[in-house]
Design an enzyme around this catalytic site. Sequence first.
Site, PDB file in Angstrom:
ATOM      1  N   GLY A   1     -68.609  52.293   7.448  1.00  0.00           N
ATOM      2  CA  GLY A   1     -68.996  53.458   8.252  1.00  0.00           C
ATOM      3  C   GLY A   1     -67.781  54.031   8.939  1.00  0.00           C
ATOM      4  O   GLY A   1     -66.692  53.453   8.895  1.00  0.00           O
TER       5      GLY A   1
ATOM      6  N   GLY B   1     -65.345  55.214  12.062  1.00  0.00           N
ATOM      7  CA  GLY B   1     -64.971  54.578  13.316  1.00  0.00           C
ATOM      8  C   GLY B   1     -65.765  55.108  14.491  1.00  0.00           C
ATOM      9  O   GLY B   1     -66.271  54.342  15.318  1.00  0.00           O
TER      10      GLY B   1
ATOM     11  N   GLY C   1     -68.226  52.115  14.003  1.00  0.00           N
ATOM     12  CA  GLY C   1     -67.256  51.294  14.738  1.00  0.00           C
ATOM     13  C   GLY C   1     -67.570  51.278  16.227  1.00  0.00           C
ATOM     14  O   GLY C   1     -67.598  50.222  16.861  1.00  0.00           O
TER      15      GLY C   1
ATOM     16  N   GLU D   1     -54.125  44.733  16.669  1.00  0.00           N
ATOM     17  CA  GLU D   1     -52.887  44.820  15.880  1.00  0.00           C
ATOM     18  C   GLU D   1     -52.690  46.301  15.575  1.00  0.00           C
ATOM     19  O   GLU D   1     -53.409  46.871  14.753  1.00  0.00           O
ATOM     20  CB  GLU D   1     -53.027  44.034  14.572  1.00  0.00           C
ATOM     21  CG  GLU D   1     -53.343  42.559  14.751  1.00  0.00           C
ATOM     22  CD  GLU D   1     -52.228  41.796  15.431  1.00  0.00           C
ATOM     23  OE1 GLU D   1     -51.077  42.280  15.409  1.00  0.00           O
ATOM     24  OE2 GLU D   1     -52.502  40.745  16.012  1.00  0.00           O
TER      25      GLU D   1
ATOM     26  N   CYS E   1     -47.708  48.370   8.772  1.00  0.00           N
ATOM     27  CA  CYS E   1     -47.378  48.432  10.203  1.00  0.00           C
ATOM     28  C   CYS E   1     -45.968  47.920  10.458  1.00  0.00           C
ATOM     29  O   CYS E   1     -45.399  48.206  11.498  1.00  0.00           O
ATOM     30  CB  CYS E   1     -48.394  47.623  10.981  1.00  0.00           C
ATOM     31  SG  CYS E   1     -48.572  45.977  10.313  1.00  0.00           S
TER      32      CYS E   1
HETATM   33  P1  NAD Z   1     -57.282  53.896  12.026  1.00  0.00           P
HETATM   34  O1  NAD Z   1     -57.023  53.584  13.452  1.00  0.00           O
HETATM   35  O2  NAD Z   1     -57.525  55.303  11.636  1.00  0.00           O
HETATM   36  O3  NAD Z   1     -58.572  53.095  11.512  1.00  0.00           O
HETATM   37  C1  NAD Z   1     -58.622  51.698  11.505  1.00  0.00           C
HETATM   38  C2  NAD Z   1     -60.062  51.254  11.569  1.00  0.00           C
HETATM   39  O4  NAD Z   1     -60.588  51.588  12.850  1.00  0.00           O
HETATM   40  C3  NAD Z   1     -60.991  51.934  10.552  1.00  0.00           C
HETATM   41  O5  NAD Z   1     -61.936  50.989  10.121  1.00  0.00           O
HETATM   42  C4  NAD Z   1     -61.647  53.014  11.387  1.00  0.00           C
HETATM   43  O6  NAD Z   1     -62.891  53.409  10.880  1.00  0.00           O
HETATM   44  C5  NAD Z   1     -61.784  52.329  12.715  1.00  0.00           C
HETATM   45  N1  NAD Z   1     -61.851  53.203  13.890  1.00  0.00           N
HETATM   46  C6  NAD Z   1     -61.149  54.335  14.120  1.00  0.00           C
HETATM   47  N2  NAD Z   1     -61.480  54.835  15.333  1.00  0.00           N
HETATM   48  C7  NAD Z   1     -62.388  53.988  15.884  1.00  0.00           C
HETATM   49  C8  NAD Z   1     -63.108  53.976  17.122  1.00  0.00           C
HETATM   50  N3  NAD Z   1     -62.942  54.911  18.038  1.00  0.00           N
HETATM   51  N4  NAD Z   1     -63.964  52.962  17.347  1.00  0.00           N
HETATM   52  C9  NAD Z   1     -64.136  51.972  16.437  1.00  0.00           C
HETATM   53  N5  NAD Z   1     -63.498  51.958  15.229  1.00  0.00           N
HETATM   54  C10 NAD Z   1     -62.609  52.941  14.963  1.00  0.00           C
HETATM   55  O7  NAD Z   1     -56.078  53.255  11.180  1.00  0.00           O
HETATM   56  P2  NAD Z   1     -55.781  53.381   9.615  1.00  0.00           P
HETATM   57  O8  NAD Z   1     -55.297  54.759   9.342  1.00  0.00           O
HETATM   58  O9  NAD Z   1     -56.907  52.840   8.805  1.00  0.00           O
HETATM   59  O10 NAD Z   1     -54.572  52.327   9.482  1.00  0.00           O
HETATM   60  C11 NAD Z   1     -53.276  52.660   9.801  1.00  0.00           C
HETATM   61  C12 NAD Z   1     -52.868  52.109  11.151  1.00  0.00           C
HETATM   62  O11 NAD Z   1     -53.106  50.717  11.214  1.00  0.00           O
HETATM   63  C13 NAD Z   1     -51.387  52.267  11.404  1.00  0.00           C
HETATM   64  O12 NAD Z   1     -51.167  52.711  12.719  1.00  0.00           O
HETATM   65  C14 NAD Z   1     -50.834  50.870  11.211  1.00  0.00           C
HETATM   66  O13 NAD Z   1     -49.636  50.606  11.899  1.00  0.00           O
HETATM   67  C15 NAD Z   1     -51.953  50.048  11.712  1.00  0.00           C
HETATM   68  N6  NAD Z   1     -51.869  48.688  11.157  1.00  0.00           N
HETATM   69  C16 NAD Z   1     -51.433  47.686  11.959  1.00  0.00           C
HETATM   70  C17 NAD Z   1     -51.277  46.396  11.454  1.00  0.00           C
HETATM   71  C18 NAD Z   1     -50.800  45.270  12.329  1.00  0.00           C
HETATM   72  O14 NAD Z   1     -50.880  44.116  11.903  1.00  0.00           O
HETATM   73  N7  NAD Z   1     -50.302  45.538  13.529  1.00  0.00           N
HETATM   74  C19 NAD Z   1     -51.579  46.147  10.114  1.00  0.00           C
HETATM   75  C20 NAD Z   1     -52.014  47.198   9.316  1.00  0.00           C
HETATM   76  C21 NAD Z   1     -52.157  48.463   9.844  1.00  0.00           C
END
Ligand code: NAD
Length: 517
Positions: A206, A208, A212, A250, A284
């Site tokens: 679904g 976020g 989420g 993360e 990341c």
């Molecule tokens: P994103 O934040 O757009 O989404 C990540 C997840 O969060 C998705 O499942 C999304 O549906 C959900 N989400 C988004 N907003 C939400 C909310 N308000 N409430 C609840 N859930 C929500 O990130 P992305 O584009 O999928 O991934 C890229 C990002 O992830 C980059 O910033 C990257 O650095 C980070 N990342 C970090 C690590 C780490 O280990 N630190 C690893 C991989 C990716």
Amino acid sequence: MDTHVHLLWLAGKEKEGQGDLIPIEDPATGEIFARCHSASSSDVEAAITAANDAYESGVWSRASRHHRADVLDKCAVLLAEALPELIPLESKQTGRVIREMNAQVPSLTRWFKYYASLLRVEERSVLPTVGKLHNFIDRAPLGVVVQITPFNHPLLIAVKKLAPALAAGNSVIIKPSELTPLTTLLLAKILRQAGIPDGVLSVLPGLGITTGKALVEHPLVRKVDFTGGTEAGRAIGKLVGGNLARYTAELGGKAPVIVFEKADIDMAVNGIVFGSFIASGQTCVASTRIIVQNTIIDTLLEKLKIKVEDITSRMGDPGKLHSSMGPLISERQLRRVESLVAQARETHLAIPLVGGKRMTGRCIFGRFDFAKGYFYEPTVLVSTKYNSITQTSIWREEAFGPVIAVVRFETEEEAIALANDSNMGLGSGVWTQDLSQAFRVSERIQAGMIWINTHHRNDPSSPWGGVTSASGVGSENGIEAYHAYTTTRSTIINYASPEESLESDDWFGGSRMVRYG
Ligand code: NAD
């Protein structure tokens, strides 16, 4: 390939979701190759109730640690058997080249094995309490926990979070990225076959802001473990904090890589391109800020350019073994990368040494058409004046694409200052054959992971997390991640005889000195 409609995985069964259908796009071709049900707030409620019921029943939460360890080992075995199905699907939904997935997905069995082993060898403390008391510590699961994962490593990040959470005996609801939910759904079926009881694991795809949000704000949820962007991480943190639940996040990175003149330059160049262009730069810990000593920068750039041109020349269909690098995940992500590079150019502060545009045309290996997907050239940007690129957005903001910035330095102090010029202290690298220098510098880099003469190493035993405000809180992997999925339970047994206790513990029995505390 898959044209099916995928259902939710709710408490051990497939179920239609009440939310909108999500189209799943192949980012290499723009084709919608599957659709996935999404979870509404009533589906979220049903999954959380089932998770809590399973937790309360004790079927997993109070199962013996040996049983849980055996099931986790079985998860590893069945995951390995399912690789022929998982690997191509992971490649298709992410656009990541098959070579990367062939290497990454089999390695995930190690997380289940590691946490199974941890359960078998874990020793618990007996504390030095005063008196005839025996105080021991045990670890209990938290209850219902929610995990939210991003698009870039869907299976890796799911497994990294699931293995310690399940080892500890929690009930887990995982919400994969809306862009890449398919392999997590498949994984849940595999884990059920391995013996994870119904209700202990649900997968709710679904958006976020709907699914989420409904999950993370639910009062029964005792921990949220999130990987994704900094903005979403902050928004979720506020909701989780409101419920006084635990939170691991993360978040973003902007990894610096310092290359000293004492480095082996060929080794460093290989490390830089691996760090920068694996997953098309969508990691990341992508090594996006390359900080090179003046004395070697010309040689390094020359070698880097040759290497990058070679990667570009071998790009193509991600499903083919010869393809070197895939597309970005979406049109939106492509636009973001294009706009950051355009801004850097328009300010006349940076120019591409190599790359710098979207890919169109055909691949050299055949008729694969880049224009249909979201391919962007691996790109190296350099300054027009001394380190002028540090004044651009691409130096500060996470592009999440195959674009890196190279700057120069004269002294070690200058190198450290450039490395720490970021609020995202997650991954970092130092390249030098001088061990004293490596230690000296690594101690001063503000990052959760420091790789010396290597980049982007990940092991189930090795902590993974950021240290500065925009890169998150807590860490994955290792004993710490297992502990973070538990709460301590301190039990104190009085083994004094009744006579001794009556003598020493009758506080209201008179005025003589008896025990207090
Ligand atoms: P994103 O934040 O757009 O989404 C990540 C997840 O969060 C998705 O499942 C999304 O549906 C959900 N989400 C988004 N907003 C939400 C909310 N308000 N409430 C609840 N859930 C929500 O990130 P992305 O584009 O999928 O991934 C890229 C990002 O992830 C980059 O910033 C990257 O650095 C980070 N990342 C970090 C690590 C780490 O280990 N630190 C690893 C991989 C990716």
